[in-house]
Every structure is written in structure tokens, then in C-alpha cells.
Design a protein around this motif. Sequence first.
Motif, PDB file in Angstrom:
ATOM      1  N   GLY A 160       0.826  -1.199   0.000  1.00  0.00           N
ATOM      2  CA  GLY A 160       0.000   0.000   0.000  1.00  0.00           C
ATOM      3  C   GLY A 160       0.857   1.244   0.000  1.00  0.00           C
ATOM      4  N   SER A 161       0.197   2.382   0.003  1.00  0.00           N
ATOM      5  CA  SER A 161       0.926   3.642  -0.008  1.00  0.00           C
ATOM      6  C   SER A 161       0.302   4.596   1.001  1.00  0.00           C
ATOM      7  CB  SER A 161       0.924   4.253  -1.409  1.00  0.00           C
ATOM      8  OG  SER A 161      -0.395   4.508  -1.827  1.00  0.00           O
ATOM      9  N   GLY A 162       1.107   5.542   1.448  1.00  0.00           N
ATOM     10  CA  GLY A 162       0.599   6.534   2.381  1.00  0.00           C
ATOM     11  C   GLY A 162       1.727   7.298   3.055  1.00  0.00           C
ATOM     12  N   PHE A 163       1.337   8.248   3.863  1.00  0.00           N
ATOM     13  CA  PHE A 163       2.306   9.068   4.578  1.00  0.00           C
ATOM     14  C   PHE A 163       2.830   8.312   5.789  1.00  0.00           C
ATOM     15  CE2 PHE A 163      -0.207  12.159   2.261  1.00  0.00           C
ATOM     16  CZ  PHE A 163       0.797  12.921   1.669  1.00  0.00           C
ATOM     17  N   LYS A 164       4.122   8.495   6.050  1.00  0.00           N
ATOM     18  CA  LYS A 164       4.767   7.879   7.214  1.00  0.00           C
ATOM     19  C   LYS A 164       5.505   8.983   7.961  1.00  0.00           C
ATOM     20  CE  LYS A 164       8.176   4.396   8.575  1.00  0.00           C
ATOM     21  NZ  LYS A 164       7.619   4.260   9.881  1.00  0.00           N
ATOM     22  N   ILE A 165       5.274   9.060   9.257  1.00  0.00           N
ATOM     23  CA  ILE A 165       5.974  10.034  10.084  1.00  0.00           C
ATOM     24  C   ILE A 165       7.070   9.309  10.850  1.00  0.00           C
ATOM     25  CG2 ILE A 165       5.773  11.671  11.986  1.00  0.00           C
ATOM     26  CD1 ILE A 165       2.941  12.271  11.048  1.00  0.00           C
ATOM     27  N   ASN A 166       8.308   9.709  10.589  1.00  0.00           N
ATOM     28  CA  ASN A 166       9.472   9.180  11.287  1.00  0.00           C
ATOM     29  C   ASN A 166       9.775  10.152  12.425  1.00  0.00           C
ATOM     30  OD1 ASN A 166      10.023   6.984   9.372  1.00  0.00           O
ATOM     31  ND2 ASN A 166      10.428   8.668   7.971  1.00  0.00           N
ATOM     32  N   ASN A 167       9.543   9.722  13.646  1.00  0.00           N
ATOM     33  CA  ASN A 167       9.603  10.612  14.791  1.00  0.00           C
ATOM     34  C   ASN A 167      10.649  10.131  15.800  1.00  0.00           C
ATOM     35  OD1 ASN A 167       9.114  12.173  17.059  1.00  0.00           O
ATOM     36  ND2 ASN A 167       6.903  12.064  16.858  1.00  0.00           N
ATOM     37  N   PRO A 168      11.719  10.926  16.007  1.00  0.00           N
ATOM     38  CA  PRO A 168      12.766  10.511  16.945  1.00  0.00           C
ATOM     39  C   PRO A 168      12.334  10.549  18.414  1.00  0.00           C
ATOM     40  CG  PRO A 168      13.169  12.749  16.224  1.00  0.00           C
ATOM     41  CD  PRO A 168      11.999  12.235  15.419  1.00  0.00           C
ATOM     42  N   ASN A 169      11.197  11.140  18.720  1.00  0.00           N
ATOM     43  CA  ASN A 169      10.718  11.271  20.093  1.00  0.00           C
ATOM     44  C   ASN A 169       9.938  10.060  20.598  1.00  0.00           C
ATOM     45  OD1 ASN A 169      11.593  14.093  20.277  1.00  0.00           O
ATOM     46  ND2 ASN A 169       9.996  14.419  18.754  1.00  0.00           N
ATOM     47  N   VAL A 170       9.595   9.154  19.713  1.00  0.00           N
ATOM     48  CA  VAL A 170       8.778   7.996  20.088  1.00  0.00           C
ATOM     49  C   VAL A 170       9.589   7.044  20.969  1.00  0.00           C
ATOM     50  CG1 VAL A 170       7.577   5.955  19.205  1.00  0.00           C
ATOM     51  CG2 VAL A 170       7.284   8.153  18.073  1.00  0.00           C
ATOM     52  N   THR A 171       9.035   6.725  22.127  1.00  0.00           N
ATOM     53  CA  THR A 171       9.684   5.785  23.034  1.00  0.00           C
ATOM     54  C   THR A 171       8.982   4.426  23.030  1.00  0.00           C
ATOM     55  OG1 THR A 171       8.378   6.599  24.898  1.00  0.00           O
ATOM     56  CG2 THR A 171      10.548   7.575  24.577  1.00  0.00           C
ATOM     57  N   LYS A 172       7.719   4.402  22.605  1.00  0.00           N
ATOM     58  CA  LYS A 172       6.939   3.161  22.589  1.00  0.00           C
ATOM     59  C   LYS A 172       5.851   3.303  21.535  1.00  0.00           C
ATOM     60  CE  LYS A 172       3.767   2.298  25.759  1.00  0.00           C
ATOM     61  NZ  LYS A 172       3.084   2.059  27.016  1.00  0.00           N
ATOM     62  N   SER A 173       5.596   2.242  20.795  1.00  0.00           N
ATOM     63  CA  SER A 173       4.480   2.262  19.844  1.00  0.00           C
ATOM     64  C   SER A 173       3.762   0.928  19.909  1.00  0.00           C
ATOM     65  CB  SER A 173       4.956   2.554  18.416  1.00  0.00           C
ATOM     66  OG  SER A 173       5.815   1.547  17.969  1.00  0.00           O
TER      67      SER A 173
END
Length: 116
Positions: A93-106
Motif C-alpha cells: 500500500g501507499s501513504g504518509f509515514k511520520i518518522n519521529n525521533p521522540n517515540v519511546t513506545k508504539s
Amino acid sequence: MATEQTQKLVTVTPKAAEKILEFMKEEAESPQYLRVYVQGGGCSGLSYGMGFEAKPEDDDTIIEEAGVKLLVDSYSQEHLNGANIDYIESLMGSGFKINNPNVTKSCSCGHSFSTE
């Protein structure tokens, strides 16, 4: 009053900028901005959101990059500082991806996160 930021709070890849501008042209209201925000929700506590806007709100920071004007509200700024927006196209599939250095848990599905 909205403020303009020279140091990038959020960056946008060329591919994402191309897609954002393409989607903006398809909108009947001719939006000028893409709002990127963080809201409460999801199994890890926070989730991302995006939407088109005609004008900024008083607590927005305006970021302009690659011909795209982004709006980030004051609440979302601390969670998005240093994040990068990309557009991914794959067999899945396709779509926007946010690469976030602040994420500690997902979460396992990748739709929510925390920054603790």
C-alpha cells in the motif's frame, strides 16, 4: 498570532511534498496549509493526524518546505520536534509515514505511540 519558524520543527521529503501538493489541488476549497498534529488516542496513548486548512490558528507554527506550508499547534510541537514526513509506496500500500525521533513506545499496529 501564528509564528513562522526558521529552524525546522518538522521536515518533509520531496516525495511527500509532491503528494501533499497533488492532494491539495484536488480539494475544492483550495487549502493553503497542511496541519500535522498529535492527539490522544490509541493503545499507546497518542496518534498522528493530518488535514488541510485555509488559515493558521493563533497558536500554530508555520513551516514552509519544498513548496508546502505546514501548521503545527503548540501541543503537538513537543511531540513532533525533529519528525520527518515521508510518502511510501509499496506492494502493501501507499501513504504518509511520520518518522519521529521522540517515540519511546508504539503499538504493534503502528498507529499509536508515546513520547514519555
